[in-house]
Design a protein around this motif. Structure first.
Motif, short mmCIF file in Angstrom:
data_model
loop_
_atom_site.label_atom_id
_atom_site.label_comp_id
_atom_site.label_asym_id
_atom_site.label_seq_id
_atom_site.Cartn_x
_atom_site.Cartn_y
_atom_site.Cartn_z
N ALA A 195 -13.85 -20.44 23.98
CA ALA A 195 -14.62 -21.05 25.06
C ALA A 195 -15.24 -19.97 25.95
O ALA A 195 -16.37 -20.12 26.43
CB ALA A 195 -13.74 -21.98 25.89
N GLY A 196 -14.50 -18.89 26.17
CA GLY A 196 -15.02 -17.79 26.98
C GLY A 196 -16.22 -17.13 26.34
O GLY A 196 -17.20 -16.79 27.01
N TYR A 198 -14.01 -28.52 15.88
CA TYR A 198 -12.55 -28.46 15.89
C TYR A 198 -12.10 -27.34 16.81
O TYR A 198 -12.61 -26.21 16.76
CB TYR A 198 -12.02 -28.21 14.47
CG TYR A 198 -10.54 -27.96 14.41
CD1 TYR A 198 -9.64 -29.01 14.58
CD2 TYR A 198 -10.04 -26.68 14.20
CE1 TYR A 198 -8.27 -28.79 14.53
CE2 TYR A 198 -8.68 -26.45 14.14
CZ TYR A 198 -7.80 -27.50 14.32
OH TYR A 198 -6.44 -27.27 14.27
N GLY A 199 -11.15 -27.64 17.68
CA GLY A 199 -10.60 -26.63 18.59
C GLY A 199 -9.16 -26.31 18.23
O GLY A 199 -8.36 -27.21 17.95
N ASP A 200 -8.85 -25.02 18.26
CA ASP A 200 -7.51 -24.56 17.92
C ASP A 200 -6.99 -23.71 19.07
O ASP A 200 -7.64 -22.73 19.46
CB ASP A 200 -7.55 -23.76 16.63
CG ASP A 200 -6.16 -23.48 16.07
OD1 ASP A 200 -5.20 -24.06 16.62
OD2 ASP A 200 -6.06 -22.71 15.11
N GLY A 224 -9.81 -21.04 19.11
CA GLY A 224 -11.24 -21.12 19.39
C GLY A 224 -11.82 -22.39 18.80
O GLY A 224 -11.09 -23.28 18.33
N TYR A 225 -13.12 -22.49 18.81
CA TYR A 225 -13.81 -23.66 18.28
C TYR A 225 -14.61 -23.27 17.04
O TYR A 225 -15.15 -22.17 16.94
CB TYR A 225 -14.78 -24.23 19.34
CG TYR A 225 -14.08 -24.80 20.54
CD1 TYR A 225 -13.52 -26.08 20.50
CD2 TYR A 225 -13.99 -24.07 21.73
CE1 TYR A 225 -12.88 -26.61 21.61
CE2 TYR A 225 -13.35 -24.59 22.84
CZ TYR A 225 -12.80 -25.86 22.77
OH TYR A 225 -12.15 -26.39 23.88
N GLU A 226 -14.68 -24.21 16.10
CA GLU A 226 -15.48 -24.01 14.90
C GLU A 226 -15.93 -25.36 14.36
O GLU A 226 -15.41 -26.41 14.74
CB GLU A 226 -14.70 -23.24 13.85
CG GLU A 226 -13.43 -23.94 13.37
CD GLU A 226 -12.68 -23.10 12.35
OE1 GLU A 226 -13.35 -22.46 11.51
OE2 GLU A 226 -11.43 -23.07 12.41
#
Length: 355
Positions: free
Chosen positions: A21-22, A50-52, A58-60
């Motif tokens: 997110a950063g 998808y967020g982990d 992170g997001y992907e």
């Protein structure tokens, strides 16, 4: 604006894979909280983000998802000519537009080509600004660029060297040129095409009148012709000089290109000491003295006599400034000897101990 940001977020994940997110917030110029809201909006719209959590989280995008919404807007396409000059794009107010265009182009490439483009960006960078200079970013540049693009006639108050120093002009702005970090305006005034330094424009008023740009006007060709005429006009003093071998090989790093070309085109065969004689064009005696003195004792002016005398007198004045209080003042002396010889002689006298 938000729709464009959401698309950019998807394209970033599509091009680069997992991002935190950063990292997304830094790329998009928003807060991390805004990124969280945008991710929720994309998920609600059916985009498989998808967020982990965790240190390596992170997001992907899941399942190889790819968007086809990569078409360029008109202003994005127009900004691509500045792709190698991000500083210039920022000056013209096109930084974000250029970034969006590059992102869309990257997303449209097949994976192998996208990877190759990324490697080029990682390994090669263009920095067009000269050494020891800062980017020239005049405050009215964006408004001026809009006038150039929309062919709007402008009224300017301009500061120049000649008297009167401040003049009013009505101009048809044909184009902008970035030369060594400095912006110049090429514009027509009373039917003649002139060049103005943008930072010298004191006031700018963009009117409603639209002017007709001449058919076939080539900005790049005009600028090349302008530089040729400018060099011929400013370099009016012809000086005959002798140059030592060590300095001859270093001239491209010490003088501008016009002077180096003149030396290469006029130098004769070396003398017994390896020195060559050449003719160099200079602006004036006043401006030539500091230029030639900066080259040290490895250059000697043979003519004109006025320039030779000015260099000798300036060198003597420098020695007088730094001489010990109990040593005689340096004099210009006989100009039949070289300035370097006289400077060296004065320096030796200054170093000789008194009885």
């Amino acid at each position: 604006m938000r729709a464009a940001r959401l698309l950019s977020l998807v394209l970033l994940l599509q091009n680069r894979g997992r991002l935190t997110a950063g990292e997304l917030a830094e790329e998009l110029g928003v807060s991390v909280r805004t990124v969280y809201r945008d991710i929720d909006s994309l998920s609600g719209a059916g985009i498989p983000v998808y967020g982990d959590a965790g240190h390596h989280g992170g997001y992907e995008l899941l399942g190889g998802y790819r968007t086809r919404l990569t078409g360029l807007h008109a202003d994005e396409a127009e900004s691509l000519f500045l792709a190698g000059l991000p500083g210039a794009a920022d000056d013209l107010g096109l930084g974000e537009v250029l970034a969006a265009a590059q992102l869309k182009l990257t997303a449209a490439l097949p994976t192998p080509l996208r990877d190759r483009a990324g490697r080029v960006r990682e390994r090669f960078h263009l920095d067009a600004l000269g050494w020891y200079r800062e980017q020239d970013s005049p405050p009215g540049l964006v408004a001026l660029a809009n006038a150039v693009w929309n062919q709007r006639r402008i009224q300017v108050r301009y500061r120049r060297w000649a008297e009167p120093q401040e003049v009013e002009r009505e101009l048809d702005p044909y184009g902008l040129v970035l030369k060594a970090g400095v912006w110049y305006l090429v514009a027509a005034v009373d039917g003649a095409v002139r060049t103005y330094r943008v930072s010298s424009i004191l006031r700018l008023d963009v009117g409603e009148d639209v002017f007709e740009r001449p058919d076939g006007f080539d900005l790049a060709a005009h600028w090349g012709d302008y530089l040729t005429v400018y060099d011929a006009r400013r370099l009016r003093l012809q000086a005959s000089v002798r140059i030592a071998p060590a300095l001859l090989s270093a001239l491209p790093d010490r003088l501008d290109a016009a002077l180096v070309r003149a030396v290469e085109g006029s130098s004769g065969p070396p003398d017994a000491d390896g020195w060559v004689t050449a003719t160099v064009p200079l602006e004036s005696v006043e401006l030539a003295v500091p230029t030639l003195l900066s080259l040290g004792p490895d250059i000697e002016v043979l003519a004109p006599e006025e320039l030779r005398r000015e260099i000798a007198e300036t060198a003597a004045a420098v020695l007088d400034r730094y001489r010990p209080a109990d040593t005689p003042r340096a004099g210009v002396g006989d100009l039949s000897s070289s300035p370097a010889d006289r400077v060296a002689s004065s320096a030796r006298a200054a170093r000789t101990p008194k009885p």
